[in-house]
Design a protein around this motif. Structure first.
Motif, short mmCIF file in Angstrom:
data_model
loop_
_atom_site.label_atom_id
_atom_site.label_comp_id
_atom_site.label_asym_id
_atom_site.label_seq_id
_atom_site.Cartn_x
_atom_site.Cartn_y
_atom_site.Cartn_z
N SER A 57 0.82 -1.20 0.00
CA SER A 57 0.00 0.00 0.00
C SER A 57 0.86 1.26 0.00
O SER A 57 0.50 2.27 -0.61
CB SER A 57 -0.95 0.01 1.21
OG SER A 57 -0.22 0.09 2.42
N MET A 184 -6.36 -5.04 -2.90
CA MET A 184 -5.80 -3.69 -2.87
C MET A 184 -5.23 -3.35 -4.25
O MET A 184 -4.52 -4.15 -4.84
CB MET A 184 -4.71 -3.63 -1.79
CG MET A 184 -4.09 -2.28 -1.57
SD MET A 184 -2.79 -2.32 -0.28
CE MET A 184 -3.75 -2.49 1.23
N PRO A 185 -5.57 -2.17 -4.82
CA PRO A 185 -6.25 -1.04 -4.21
C PRO A 185 -7.75 -0.93 -4.56
O PRO A 185 -8.39 0.06 -4.24
CB PRO A 185 -5.52 0.16 -4.81
CG PRO A 185 -5.22 -0.29 -6.22
CD PRO A 185 -4.93 -1.77 -6.11
#
Length: 278
Positions: A57, A184-185
């Protein structure tokens, strides 16, 4: 909900909890503290986001600037990376291995709380059939838990019929906690795009959480989590998909790491300031 931290949350946190590292803000909280904040948010009847940062992230934060808005709106940002914990410790920050918070780490604690409090949990994501299998197993193991959900195979474009249907299903369920497991994302951007339309509840991006509960994916053993080797486990399980994430992306964080190291050295060189009263 704007990007500023609510006053009641700021005053409930210790001042040393939030750190800035590798370009992101992270809260140094234990899993038990996360459970406390979940209960507090539910009790207040507010809409709250509990996000998480790991090396992936933090890399995406550099390459996908739109993610910054999502993390700015988060009421709590967990640390989901033992290597980042070790790096923060090296920089002199008060991080410890017990600050690692991920679904795999706190799942028994979470579902015990959900069963005891009879919270309503809605999971959106995964392949068809995953939610049903995971929900059945969890409700059998944790009586009192109320679980619903739907798969992630729908048109998630804002304004589309598929997205409107998903939002209507969530609203009809009236969850206390919304799990978004789209990877993610995608999951973070979906929350950001639909935040105003979501009901007041605790919103948590959780990746493949229900894949683990339905035995679609194998969770890493606890000793690997404690040793910071989850990345190695996942790389061994899915080498083609995870190679870029674990073998290439960390190199892109080196400039931020050097910047953090320089800042830490500068802090240590600052003279000790002693104030005296007249």
């Amino acid at each position: 909900m704007d990007g500023s931290q609510p006053l009641e949350f700021r005053t409930a946190r210790r001042t040393t909890e939030r750190i800035h590292i590798l370009g992101g803000d992270i809260d140094l909280v234990r899993p038990e503290e996360v459970m406390h904040h979940i209960g507090r948010f539910i009790g207040a009847g507010k809409k709250a986001i509990i996000a998480n940062h790991n090396s992936h992230s933090l890399y995406l934060l550099k390459t996908r600037p739109e993610l910054a808005s999502f993390f700015a709106k988060a009421d709590l940002v967990e640390m989901d990376s033992t290597p980042v914990i070790f790096f923060a410790r090296l920089l002199g920050m008060p991080s410890r291995t017990f600050h690692r918070c991920s679904y795999v780490d706190f799942r028994p604690l979470f579902w015990t709380m959900v069963g005891a409090k009879q919270y309503r949990v809605f999971y959106i994501g995964g392949a068809p059939g995953v939610v049903e299998t995971a929900s059945e197993r969890l409700m059998a193991k944790y009586p009192g838990a109320v679980i619903g959900g739907r798969d992630g195979y729908f048109d998630a474009t804002p304004g589309s019929a598929g997205n409107a249907e998903a939002l209507a299903q969530i609203a009809a369920f009236k969850p206390d906690i919304l799990f978004v497991g789209m990877g993610m994302p995608r999951q973070e951007l979906w929350i950001e795009a639909n935040l105003e339309a979501l009901p007041n509840c605790v919103i948590m991006p959780v990746g493949a959480a229900f894949d683990y509960e339905a035995d679609v994916q194998v969770a890493p053993p606890p000793w690997m989590s404690d040793a910071g080797l989850v990345w190695a486990f996942r790389l061994a399980q899915e080498p083609r998909r995870m190679f870029t994430r674990y073998c290439l992306e960390p190199w892109a964080l080196l400039p931020l790491a050097f910047k953090d190291i320089r800042a830490a050295i500068a802090r240590r060189r600052e003279p000790l300031r002693i104030t005296t009263s007249a």
